[in-house]
Enzyme design. Structure first.
Site, PDB file in Angstrom:
ATOM      1  N   GLY A 149      10.221 -48.568  64.109  1.00 32.02           N
ATOM      2  CA  GLY A 149      10.553 -47.286  64.521  1.00 32.02           C
ATOM      3  C   GLY A 149       9.372 -46.434  65.038  1.00 32.02           C
ATOM      4  O   GLY A 149       8.219 -46.670  64.671  1.00 32.02           O
ATOM      5  N   CYS A 150       9.697 -45.366  65.550  1.00 27.97           N
ATOM      6  CA  CYS A 150       8.678 -44.478  66.028  1.00 27.97           C
ATOM      7  C   CYS A 150       7.899 -43.943  64.785  1.00 27.97           C
ATOM      8  O   CYS A 150       6.597 -43.868  65.090  1.00 27.97           O
ATOM      9  CB  CYS A 150       9.501 -43.368  66.966  1.00 27.97           C
ATOM     10  SG  CYS A 150      10.771 -42.445  66.076  1.00 27.97           S
ATOM     11  N   TYR A 151       8.574 -42.966  63.868  1.00 24.21           N
ATOM     12  CA  TYR A 151       7.681 -42.836  62.969  1.00 24.21           C
ATOM     13  C   TYR A 151       7.004 -43.643  62.008  1.00 24.21           C
ATOM     14  O   TYR A 151       5.777 -43.495  61.757  1.00 24.21           O
ATOM     15  CB  TYR A 151       8.448 -42.086  61.654  1.00 24.21           C
ATOM     16  CG  TYR A 151       9.135 -40.611  62.007  1.00 24.21           C
ATOM     17  CD1 TYR A 151       8.215 -39.646  62.343  1.00 24.21           C
ATOM     18  CD2 TYR A 151      10.506 -40.420  62.109  1.00 24.21           C
ATOM     19  CE1 TYR A 151       8.672 -38.177  62.610  1.00 24.21           C
ATOM     20  CE2 TYR A 151      10.862 -39.100  62.435  1.00 24.21           C
ATOM     21  CZ  TYR A 151      10.013 -38.027  62.631  1.00 24.21           C
ATOM     22  OH  TYR A 151      10.537 -36.853  62.970  1.00 24.21           O
ATOM     23  N   ALA A 152       7.300 -44.791  62.112  1.00 28.14           N
ATOM     24  CA  ALA A 152       7.067 -46.059  60.998  1.00 28.14           C
ATOM     25  C   ALA A 152       5.769 -46.579  61.839  1.00 28.14           C
ATOM     26  O   ALA A 152       4.714 -46.967  61.326  1.00 28.14           O
ATOM     27  CB  ALA A 152       7.907 -47.397  61.088  1.00 28.14           C
ATOM     28  N   ALA A 154       3.595 -44.844  63.994  1.00 28.89           N
ATOM     29  CA  ALA A 154       2.586 -43.736  64.050  1.00 28.89           C
ATOM     30  C   ALA A 154       1.904 -43.709  62.463  1.00 28.89           C
ATOM     31  O   ALA A 154       0.766 -43.686  62.268  1.00 28.89           O
ATOM     32  CB  ALA A 154       2.982 -42.555  64.157  1.00 28.89           C
TER      33      ALA A 154
END
Length: 345
Positions: A149-152, A154
């Site tokens: 995922g995107c948050y994961a 980063a």
């Protein structure tokens, strides 16, 4: 030239895959599939594509696994949660290459889906057939790749050197992550409505975000001492980008110089991760439109607190770009193929 199919073409990630693959020297999109726009020409859905003959006449098709496997070399799932799980079985059983941008196969424990996604895991018996691949650290071991995922992405790139080199107190980690509106997808909600989001900052899913378990699972694979982290997410009024501020106390005897050295060493050979050790702190504009991750470091001697500032483009590094980076690994292409991009200036 590898032939590529995209399922979920009308969403932000699906269209970003199309944009990036247009510049790929070794891959071409030959077919697109959807669930709500079947029968529509791509140029009618996205008028900006009318001048690109390769895409203008593509018609959005209904999903048919046998057709995809007969005509393409790899398929991307750029679909909301729940759809890939229903469609994945045939590909997994056939060992056909898939890069799945949804969250349907990111967790190996079915019980975690109940807790974090609020629904049972679809095909719980197939979860072990998917390979969670953080492209800057992992190589695909199975044909079915679950894209982080995107948050994961980063957050994990922010924390990797600290966990791998055992440099922090694991009960002190606080992650404050902020995302642009495109991270919420195209479906309109009250929180993403212009009059709500404009000139506003909203925290959401406090202690409940579905990316938390995939982050912690990966951290545990790097460090046995891993404890739960404090993780918050907020919506900010920008189109794209993720800005992550991470805070942690250093372990006894660890210096800031050791931390800097760990980041430099960890990412010395990572083309897409840029670490600033001169006091510079990155901003979103430095990565928007690219597959780069920029990381800046700071340390407070008075509070003994480390700050890590990390920025990515949520639609590129956080979705389509990393997915293509993983595709490049599947086919043994140069990892930069189709992804050596200049920021949107």
């Amino acid at each position: 030239m590898k032939k590529i199919a995209i399922i979920g073409i009308s969403g932000y990630s699906g269209l970003e895959l199309l944009r990036l693959l247009h510049g790929h020297p070794d891959a071409e999109v030959i077919s697109v599939y959807g669930t709500s726009t079947i029968g529509s020409k791509l140029a009618d859905l996205v008028p900006k594509l009318r001048q690109f003959k390769a895409y203008a006449n593509l018609t959005v098709k209904a999903f048919l696994a046998s057709e995809i496997m007969a005509t393409a070399d790899l398929v991307f799932f750029a679909t909301p949660a729940g759809i890939a799980a229903d469609y994945a079985t045939d590909f997994i059983q056939a060992g056909f290459p898939v890069v799945d941008l949804s969250g349907d196969f990111r967790l190996q424990d079915p019980a975690q889906y109940e807790k974090w996604y609020g629904r049972p895991a679809s095909h719980a018996d197939l979860l072990a057939k998917a390979d969670y691949v953080l492209a800057d650290f992992d190589k695909p071991r199975q044909p079915y790749i679950s894209n982080p995922g995107c948050y994961a992405t980063a957050t994990l790139l922010s924390l990797a050197p600290l966990y791998q080199a055992d440099l922090i107190q694991y009960d002190s980690v606080i992650v404050d992550a902020k995302s642009g509106l495109s991270g919420a997808g195209k479906k309109l909600s009250d929180s993403s409505h212009f009059v709500t989001a404009n000139e506003n900052v909203t925290m959401y899913k406090l202690n409940q975000h579905q990316h938390i378990p995939e982050i912690v699972n990966k951290l545990k694979s790097w460090q046995d001492k891993t404890l739960p982290i404090q993780f918050t997410t907020s919506l900010i009024p920008v189109n794209r980008g993720i800005f992550v501020s991470t805070y942690a106390k250093l372990a006894p005897g660890v210096s800031f110089e050791q931390v800097v050295a760990a980041y430099e060493q960890t990412y010395a050979d990572s083309y897409f991760v840029r670490v600033f050790t001169d006091g510079h702190l990155p901003d979103l504009h430095s990565v928007v439109g690219t597959n780069f991750t920029d990381i800046g470091l700071g340390y407070n001697d008075l509070t003994h607190t480390l700050t890590v500032v990390t920025v990515i483009d949520n639609l590129v590094k956080g979705a389509a770009g990393q997915a293509i980076q993983n595709m490049n690994q599947v086919f043994n292409f140069d990892e930069k193929s189709g992804l050596d991009l200049v920021p949107i200036l």
